[in-house]
Motif scaffolding. Sequence first.
Motif, PDB file in Angstrom:
ATOM      1  N   TYR A 250     -44.315  16.688  18.104  1.00 35.89           N
ATOM      2  CA  TYR A 250     -45.381  16.284  17.770  1.00 35.89           C
ATOM      3  C   TYR A 250     -46.832  16.397  18.833  1.00 35.89           C
ATOM      4  O   TYR A 250     -47.778  16.068  18.248  1.00 35.89           O
ATOM      5  N   TRP A 328     -56.085  19.477  11.271  1.00 36.42           N
ATOM      6  CA  TRP A 328     -55.700  17.895  11.135  1.00 36.42           C
ATOM      7  C   TRP A 328     -56.781  16.988  11.837  1.00 36.42           C
ATOM      8  O   TRP A 328     -57.355  17.482  12.944  1.00 36.42           O
ATOM      9  N   GLU A 340     -41.301   9.467  14.018  1.00 34.54           N
ATOM     10  CA  GLU A 340     -41.569  10.226  13.158  1.00 34.54           C
ATOM     11  C   GLU A 340     -43.009   9.966  12.885  1.00 34.54           C
ATOM     12  O   GLU A 340     -43.726   9.006  12.675  1.00 34.54           O
ATOM     13  N   THR A 341     -43.938  11.366  13.082  1.00 32.69           N
ATOM     14  CA  THR A 341     -45.436  11.132  12.981  1.00 32.69           C
ATOM     15  C   THR A 341     -45.771  12.480  11.804  1.00 32.69           C
ATOM     16  O   THR A 341     -45.209  13.415  11.715  1.00 32.69           O
ATOM     17  N   LYS A 342     -46.936  11.760  11.054  1.00 35.32           N
ATOM     18  CA  LYS A 342     -47.362  12.664   9.997  1.00 35.32           C
ATOM     19  C   LYS A 342     -48.869  12.818  10.186  1.00 35.32           C
ATOM     20  O   LYS A 342     -49.498  12.072  10.873  1.00 35.32           O
ATOM     21  N   ASP A 349     -55.374  12.269   2.099  1.00 34.90           N
ATOM     22  CA  ASP A 349     -54.002  12.290   2.678  1.00 34.90           C
ATOM     23  C   ASP A 349     -53.641  11.308   3.839  1.00 34.90           C
ATOM     24  O   ASP A 349     -52.656  10.766   4.039  1.00 34.90           O
ATOM     25  N   ILE A 353     -50.387   8.581   4.248  1.00 37.71           N
ATOM     26  CA  ILE A 353     -49.618   8.224   5.330  1.00 37.71           C
ATOM     27  C   ILE A 353     -49.759   6.849   6.015  1.00 37.71           C
ATOM     28  O   ILE A 353     -48.654   6.424   6.614  1.00 37.71           O
ATOM     29  N   GLU A 356     -47.638   4.607   3.827  1.00 39.05           N
ATOM     30  CA  GLU A 356     -46.253   4.649   4.283  1.00 39.05           C
ATOM     31  C   GLU A 356     -45.936   3.991   5.532  1.00 39.05           C
ATOM     32  O   GLU A 356     -44.809   3.389   5.847  1.00 39.05           O
TER      33      GLU A 356
END
Length: 370
Positions: A250, A328, A340-342, A349, A353, A356
């Motif tokens: 990431y 992004w 975990e990275t989004k 969007d 996230i 989440e």
Amino acid sequence: MLDPEVKPSPAREIAHRGKGCLAVVLALAVLVFGGYFVWDRTSTFLSGIGEVPDYPGPGKAAVTITIPEDSSLDGIGSVLLEDDVVKSSKAWDAAVRAEPRATSIQSGRYLMKTQMKAVDALNLLINPGESRVRAQFTVPEGLRLSAQVTALAKATKIKKSAYEKALDDPSSLGLPSYAKNRPEGFLFPDTYELTADATATSTLRQMVSQYKNVTDDIGLEAEAKKLGRSPYEVLIVASIIEREVNQNQYRAKVAQVLYNRLDAGMKLGLDSTVIYAENLKTNTTTPEDQASKSPYNTYRYQGLPPGPISAPGKAALEAAANPEQGDWLFFVTVNFKTGETKFASNEADFEKIRAEFQQYCRDNPGTCDS
């Protein structure tokens, strides 16, 4: 047949004698040349018998050598030969024979160089000074300067006050010119050899030197120029990456998010910078924290913070120097356990996230606020 009573003419006699002289000269030349050839080959061969293969010195790459306890001089020579410190056992033996103090070499670890002159390698082992390794110490990635000093004092047994005094004279640390005597972020996190004569200043210089080695390897200054940033700005970005994500996959994406937001004139809005500003012990920040007037508060102020917020490792520095191309504008680490990275390119969007992440915090009480 020539009449025996008729004598050869003077001219013919001179010609005959000339041919004879030429033959003699040629024979002598062959003998002289042949003799010189034999002498040259023989002397070269004989000198080769006595030649001791040795490096000219002073040495090349740094290497740490371990001399086991109760090692003989031959055993020490074998260690040096195996690690390419000396060129041959003959060179080592010759150096040892000429030095009565050779038997005073002690077991332990030594900082040396490859391809040293044998006598220089021997002298270093006899009088190691700062080359004698006392211990190893490790400084992890992502620590702020004050935390690094605490870790150093504990690991090296050198007083914390000595490190603080050394940092008060940053010009003695060998910092890059773009640091402008600001040591935060330049003490590279790594595992180091602590030498017997190490001081706070020499230890800090060792860490700064490693920062230079690593950034030279990745071409940080050249890559910064391509990005239209200063090397110091890239270091600041790397320090943020080090605090925001812990998974290599990431890092380069986060770098791109930061550059995209800077280019778009958006505030960075990073918890990590507020945590640094207020010296918090949490993973997230509250609205009260985000109201901080510190110049490091990227919720309040636009642009990068005024300096690094941690000492980044090589992976973070590489990511900051080589961001992954993308549009992004947002990122959220949605699981602190896995890292975990989004990423998102728009507000809608991003809200998904973020929701989440908030659900993760509800499912894991105490994880997001400590």
